[in-house]
Design a protein around this motif. Sequence first.
Motif, PDB file in Angstrom:
ATOM      1  N   LYS A 176      26.756  42.942  35.988  1.00 38.64           N
ATOM      2  CA  LYS A 176      27.636  42.966  34.811  1.00 38.64           C
ATOM      3  C   LYS A 176      28.074  44.403  34.490  1.00 38.64           C
TER       4      LYS A 176
ATOM      5  N   GLU B  42      30.827  45.096  36.895  1.00 36.15           N
ATOM      6  CA  GLU B  42      32.064  44.403  36.519  1.00 36.15           C
ATOM      7  C   GLU B  42      32.739  45.123  35.341  1.00 36.15           C
TER       8      GLU B  42
ATOM      9  N   ASN C 183      36.610  46.252  34.869  1.00 35.30           N
ATOM     10  CA  ASN C 183      37.451  45.928  33.713  1.00 35.30           C
ATOM     11  C   ASN C 183      38.050  47.176  33.084  1.00 35.30           C
TER      12      ASN C 183
ATOM     13  N   TYR D 272      37.522  47.265  43.199  1.00 35.09           N
ATOM     14  CA  TYR D 272      36.890  46.081  43.800  1.00 35.09           C
ATOM     15  C   TYR D 272      35.417  46.359  44.076  1.00 35.09           C
TER      16      TYR D 272
ATOM     17  N   SER E 266      32.178  37.453  36.142  1.00 32.93           N
ATOM     18  CA  SER E 266      33.048  36.538  35.398  1.00 32.93           C
ATOM     19  C   SER E 266      34.457  36.478  35.962  1.00 32.93           C
ATOM     20  N   ARG E 267      35.061  37.663  36.140  1.00 32.69           N
ATOM     21  CA  ARG E 267      36.491  37.670  36.484  1.00 32.69           C
ATOM     22  C   ARG E 267      36.805  38.291  37.828  1.00 32.69           C
ATOM     23  N   VAL E 268      35.800  38.903  38.465  1.00 29.82           N
ATOM     24  CA  VAL E 268      36.053  39.522  39.770  1.00 29.82           C
ATOM     25  C   VAL E 268      35.111  38.886  40.780  1.00 29.82           C
ATOM     26  N   ASP E 269      35.331  39.195  42.057  1.00 28.38           N
ATOM     27  CA  ASP E 269      34.468  38.634  43.097  1.00 28.38           C
ATOM     28  C   ASP E 269      34.043  39.774  44.025  1.00 28.38           C
TER      29      ASP E 269
END
Length: 316
Positions: A132, A135, A139, A145, A164-167
């Motif tokens: 997190k 991430e 954000n 990446y 949550s929003r990225v891989d």
Amino acid sequence: MEYTSLGGTDVKISRVGLGAWQFSDAWGVKDYGIAKSIIAKALELGVNFIDTAMVYGRGLSEQFIGNALKELNVNRDDIVIATKIPGEFLSPHDVFKAVERSLNRLQTSYIDLLLIHWPPCWHHIPTCVYMKALERLVNIGKVNYLGLSDYPVELVDAARMCLSRVDIEALQVRFNLAERWAEEEHIPYAEENDMTVMAWSPLAKGAITGKYTLEDARKLQDLRVNEPLFQPDNYPQVLELANIVKNIASKYGKTPAQVALNWLITYSDVIVPIPGARSPQQAEENAGSVGWRLTYEDWRALDEASRKLRITYVTF
Ligand SMILES: NC(=O)c1ccc[n+]([C@@H]2O[C@H](COP(=O)([O-])OP(=O)(O)OC[C@H]3O[C@@H](n4cnc5c(N)ncnc54)[C@H](OP(=O)(O)O)[C@@H]3O)[C@@H](O)[C@H]2O)c1
């Protein structure tokens, strides 16, 4: 040069990258001028992707890259920089501190790809706690990446569940003609999940070129002193394979390094080898590993020969 996408993104990276661990005590390229000339040669030949890590030379590699890109007037958008944060720096406050230092050394405002170098096996930081934090950096725009290096696929799955929003866009694994464990799980996993596999030690640390006799190999004074591939239990087998690589290379008018890298590139379109170079000549040779392909017969001959190796890591 050929290019491919970084994982599921629209970022284009060269089919062969430049590994920058060489700019460290481990490999011995500590002269900035030489490092700069290696980087310049790779870029000149279309390599647009450099792999480094915070621990390489304890920041020296990142520093050399930052300086060189500035001095060579490289447009920031034209280069993809991957760096790695070690498992020891993964408590959330350290994640931010480490990345700030990395950005300073690289003289940039963002990192294209930030990989975790290895899991935090000595500090037991829960996976979602550090994922997190990473991430958050995406954000905020400090990292574009994320990737994972030397992670078992079960832990890759667990890490992805925390995001949550990225891989995860890339996995880094040891993969070369002599050491093929990554093909069991990591490569199929990456193929299925649209990830790039960055193959590290793609030349088996130089062994697969067959340029060192057993005697020469014993005299190497860098990290290879303790490298299992160069130990007497393993090295004769690697040399036998290297002879086959050499014979095939001569048919194509290519070098053994070029054939060994081409074998990886041909193996899967998700594989991007990141060979390290200790001279501009090696960088040039390695860039010449793409733009052509081994025939199916020669690829298979190497495949068969390499499957006969039985490398041991029990060296004492
Ligand atoms: N994620 C990870 O855990 C991890 C681990 C290791 C490496 N990496 C990354 O992967 C990169 C490459 O791995 P690596 O440095 O371990 O091994 P490698 O790329 O397999 O071998 C590099 C060495 O091979 C020799 N060489 C390079 N090009 C050559 C050529 N064209 N002909 C003959 N010899 C050549 C050079 O040493 P000599 O000239 O001295 O023989 C060079 O230092 C590193 O720079 C680093 O960025 C990542």
